[in-house]
Design an enzyme around this catalytic site. Structure first.
Site, PDB file in Angstrom:
ATOM      1  N   HIS A  23      -5.860  31.692  -0.112  1.00 59.59           N
ATOM      2  CA  HIS A  23      -6.858  32.003   0.925  1.00 59.59           C
ATOM      3  C   HIS A  23      -7.899  32.998   0.435  1.00 59.59           C
ATOM      4  CE1 HIS A  23      -4.095  29.868   3.670  1.00 59.59           C
ATOM      5  NE2 HIS A  23      -5.262  29.450   4.112  1.00 59.59           N
ATOM      6  N   ASP A  34      -2.060  22.691   1.734  1.00 56.45           N
ATOM      7  CA  ASP A  34      -0.630  22.843   1.975  1.00 56.45           C
ATOM      8  C   ASP A  34       0.141  21.565   1.686  1.00 56.45           C
ATOM      9  OD1 ASP A  34      -0.100  25.519   2.727  1.00 56.45           O
ATOM     10  OD2 ASP A  34      -1.266  25.186   4.540  1.00 56.45           O
ATOM     11  N   GLU A  41       0.092  18.595   7.078  1.00 59.65           N
ATOM     12  CA  GLU A  41       0.184  19.483   5.912  1.00 59.65           C
ATOM     13  C   GLU A  41       1.577  19.472   5.294  1.00 59.65           C
ATOM     14  OE1 GLU A  41      -2.416  23.072   6.415  1.00 59.65           O
ATOM     15  OE2 GLU A  41      -1.392  23.159   8.332  1.00 59.65           O
ATOM     16  N   CYS A  52      -9.457  18.397   5.630  1.00 58.50           N
ATOM     17  CA  CYS A  52     -10.147  19.692   5.678  1.00 58.50           C
ATOM     18  C   CYS A  52      -9.645  20.640   4.601  1.00 58.50           C
ATOM     19  CB  CYS A  52     -10.017  20.328   7.056  1.00 58.50           C
ATOM     20  SG  CYS A  52      -8.318  20.701   7.498  1.00 58.50           S
TER      21      CYS A  52
HETATM   22  C1  PEP Z   1      -4.870  23.234   4.178  1.00 54.31           C
HETATM   23  O1  PEP Z   1      -3.707  23.621   4.063  1.00 54.31           O
HETATM   24  O2  PEP Z   1      -5.370  22.322   3.493  1.00 54.31           O
HETATM   25  C2  PEP Z   1      -5.755  23.879   5.152  1.00 54.31           C
HETATM   26  C3  PEP Z   1      -6.952  23.407   5.387  1.00 54.31           C
HETATM   27  O3  PEP Z   1      -5.305  25.018   5.758  1.00 54.31           O
HETATM   28  P1  PEP Z   1      -5.228  26.432   4.999  1.00 54.31           P
HETATM   29  O4  PEP Z   1      -5.929  26.317   3.684  1.00 54.31           O
HETATM   30  O5  PEP Z   1      -5.896  27.447   5.873  1.00 54.31           O
HETATM   31  O6  PEP Z   1      -3.765  26.650   4.869  1.00 54.31           O
HETATM   32 MG    MG Z   2      -2.911  24.862   5.610  1.00 58.02          MG
END
Ligand code: PEP
Ligand code: MG
Length: 592
Positions: free
Chosen positions: A200, A466, A442, A513
């Site tokens: 992140h 994920d 995910e 996403c």
């Molecule tokens: C993902 O896991 O691809 C996602 C979009 O959520 P995050 O990156 O915030 O875990």
């Molecule tokens: Mg995620």
């Protein structure tokens, strides 16, 4: 990895996570917490060692009292009482007596003895059934870390908010919450030893458009503050003492980049449509309400992922319903009539809030995270759900839950939404009646039950960051295994395909996403697999649109067909790269 040339230039190679080139002096933040050293102490020096313990305990006590005073001034005495527990640990006679005994009997240094004893206490406390006692384990670890920092002199002198000059931050790691606070006028870029593309912190760097390189292994040990470096966020290079020749070459690279930006700007208002006329929904991922202005500017059609947890970070209290309502409403109103997909709170993993008790876990990404956390902390979740429902009046808000593992969690979350709807109705507070709800895919179990999930939602959004981590068992933060984190692994291709098929069978749309959606090399594969919507970082949207407008969907389908029948992730990647480079060579000119 590093290379040193005769001129004194030294190149460190890491993982490029946020594009851009910058030059400045370094500010090196605190070193990684190393293993606590153990040494024998001569009999005669043992009293001195015990004195060091007493001194460290007093010093820590003073520091905690100071923090307590500041918190009390800022937030009132009640919030400051949490430090009482920390002070009690420092005064615990049993703990102090045991550390003293271990020093004397084993004739070892105080930091090692203190860590061993304190960790034994903390481990015992964490295994208790009683919640109050379990919480004391976190206090114990917190205080232990402070005492050890004092004993070892591991203090971090640099407050990122007090930087005076533009610089490049070098650090072992940066928490996503710290990255969110970086001042772009002062921090031109950053480089870390740890991390990978989908941590992140990396995602936040892209969102803030700060060039960043991670996974440099030991850059924070090799470098000192004040060294002159060039950071290449396109290719993952940190160049120490760059030569004139290097600076000249980078000058050219930056010029090429400016030309590309101009081309990308030209198509900003154009639709994301393939050469054979297929319209793709291209949305942006945002982390804060203020990002809404960048969404329009980058040419996205709306928001496919609003990571709401950043509203909860870097503060001492939880955001109220009203505050959240204002944040969601602001984004929805700014982007109306385009959709804004608000993702419910995804705390845990690598995002924590210090004032809310979240126990240290051995495997935080497999632990108390996202929807699991929300379904247990229901009061907190209800506040967010009400805020989202209310904000939906102001625009085209949709909502999705992170980390759904199966139907049961989805049903529970939906039931809570119904409860919140009923509550708002009784209170005669307006809310978006037709708010569409989706589930993030995910976890492999969600893919395998996607048929059942799809019946209960209006859309599915694949969180590939994920999904890859959980399917391939590769921690998305760990630079040592970053090479195994393979978006084109045949298993990932098949999981995405299965999700798309399940969604389409149920007559709903399926988006992606995760960071895959922002990688121009992987976009044809996703579209070929039948994905309906792509949601990418604001900084990636223009390139993705550029690529889509040069792609024929037939070619993308051919690539996907190949990938679905291929046994090698590398071959799928090579073929994907070949297609992307052939149709949009200009996008790849910055890459060495
Ligand atoms: C993902 O896991 O691809 C996602 C979009 O959520 P995050 O990156 O915030 O875990
Ligand atoms: Mg995620």
């Amino acid at each position: 990895m590093s290379e040193q040339s005769r001129s004194g230039e030294k190149i460190l190679r890491g993982i490029p996570v946020s594009g851009g080139v910058c030059r400045a002096k370094t500010v090196v933040l605190g070193k990684a917490r190393e293993a606590i050293p153990r040494h024998e102490i001569a009999e005669a020096s043992l009293p001195q060692e015990i004195q060091r313990l007493e001194h460290a305990l007093t010093q820590t006590r003073q520091q905690i009292l100071e923090v307590q005073r500041k918190v009390s001034e800022a937030m009132g005495a009640k919030d400051a009482t949490i430090f009482e527990a920390h002070l009690l640990v420092l005064e615990d006679p049993t703990l102090i007596a045991e550390v003293t005994r271990v020093i004397q009997e084993q004739k070892i240094n105080v930091e090692y003895a203190f860590q061993q004893v304190a960790e034994k206490y903390a481990a015992t406390l964490s295994s208790m059934d009683d919640e109050y006692l379990r919480e004391r384990a976190a206090d114990m670890r917190d205080v232990t870390a402070r005492v050890l920092d004092n004993l070892l002199g591991w203090t971090d002198e640099t407050d990122l908010r007090k930087l005076k000059e533009p610089c490049i931050i070098i650090s072992f790691d940066l928490a996503p919450s710290t990255t969110a606070l970086l001042d772009r006028n002062r921090v031109l870029g950053f480089a870390t030893d740890a991390g990978s593309k989908t941590s992140h912190t990396a995602i936040m760097a892209r969102s803030l458009q700060i060039p960043a390189v991670v996974g440099l292994h030991d850059a924070s040990r090799q470098l000192k503050s004040g060294q002159y470096v060039l950071l290449d966020g396109y290719n993952g290079l940190l160049i120490v003492n760059p030569t004139d020749q290097t600076l000249f070459e980078y000058g050219q690279l930056v010029r090429k980049r400016v030309n590309l930006q101009e081309k990308l700007r030209d198509i900003r208002e154009e639709p994301a449509v393939t050469l054979d006329g297929v319209r793709v929904t291209l949305s942006a991922n945002i982390e804060q309400a203020s990002d809404a202005e960048h969404v329009r500017a980058c040419g996205a059609e709306g928001v496919g992922l609003f990571r709401t947890e950043y509203l909860y970070l870097n503060r001492e209290t939880l955001p109220t319903e009203e505050e959240q309502y204002q944040a969601y409403r602001q984004v929805a109103a700014a982007l109306r009539p385009h959709p804004v997909v608000v993702r419910t709170l995804d705390l845990g993993g690598d995002k924590f809030i210090s004032h809310l008790w979240m126990p240290q876990e051995l495997n935080p990404f497999l632990g108390w995270r996202a929807i699991r956390f929300c379904l247990q902390e229901r009061d907190l979740f209800r506040i967010q759900l009400r805020a989202i429902l209310r904000a939906a009046v102001e625009g085209n808000i949709k909502m999705m839950y992170p980390m759904i593992s199966g139907v049961d969690e989805l049903n529970q979350a939906n039931a809570l939404v119904e409860e919140c709807r009923a509550g708002l109705q009784t209170e005669k507070i307006a809310f978006g009646d037709s708010l569409e709800i989706g589930a993030m895919i995910e976890i492999p179990s969600a893919v395998l039950t996607a048929d059942a999930l799809a019946k209960r939602v209006k859309f599915l959004s694949v969180g590939t960051n994920d999904l890859i981590q959980y399917s391939l068992a590769v921690d998305r933060l760990n630079e040592k295994i970053a090479h195994l984190y393979e978006p084109t692994h045949p298993a990932i291709v098949r999981l995405i395909k299965a999700t798309v098929e399940a969604g389409h069978r149920a007559g709903i749309w399926v988006g992606v996403c995760g960071e895959m959606a922002g990688d121009p090399v992987l976009v044809p594969l996703l579209l070929g697999l039948g994905v309906d919507e792509l949601s990418a970082a604001v900084s990636a949207v223009p390139q993705v649109k550029f690529l889509i407008r040069r792609l024929k969907l037939d070619e993308a389908r051919e690539l996907a067909e190949f990938a679905l029948n291929c046994e090698s992730g590398l071959e799928i990647l090579t073929r994907s790269q070949a297609l992307a480079r052939r149709i949009a060579p200009g996008l790849f000119e910055n890459q060495s």
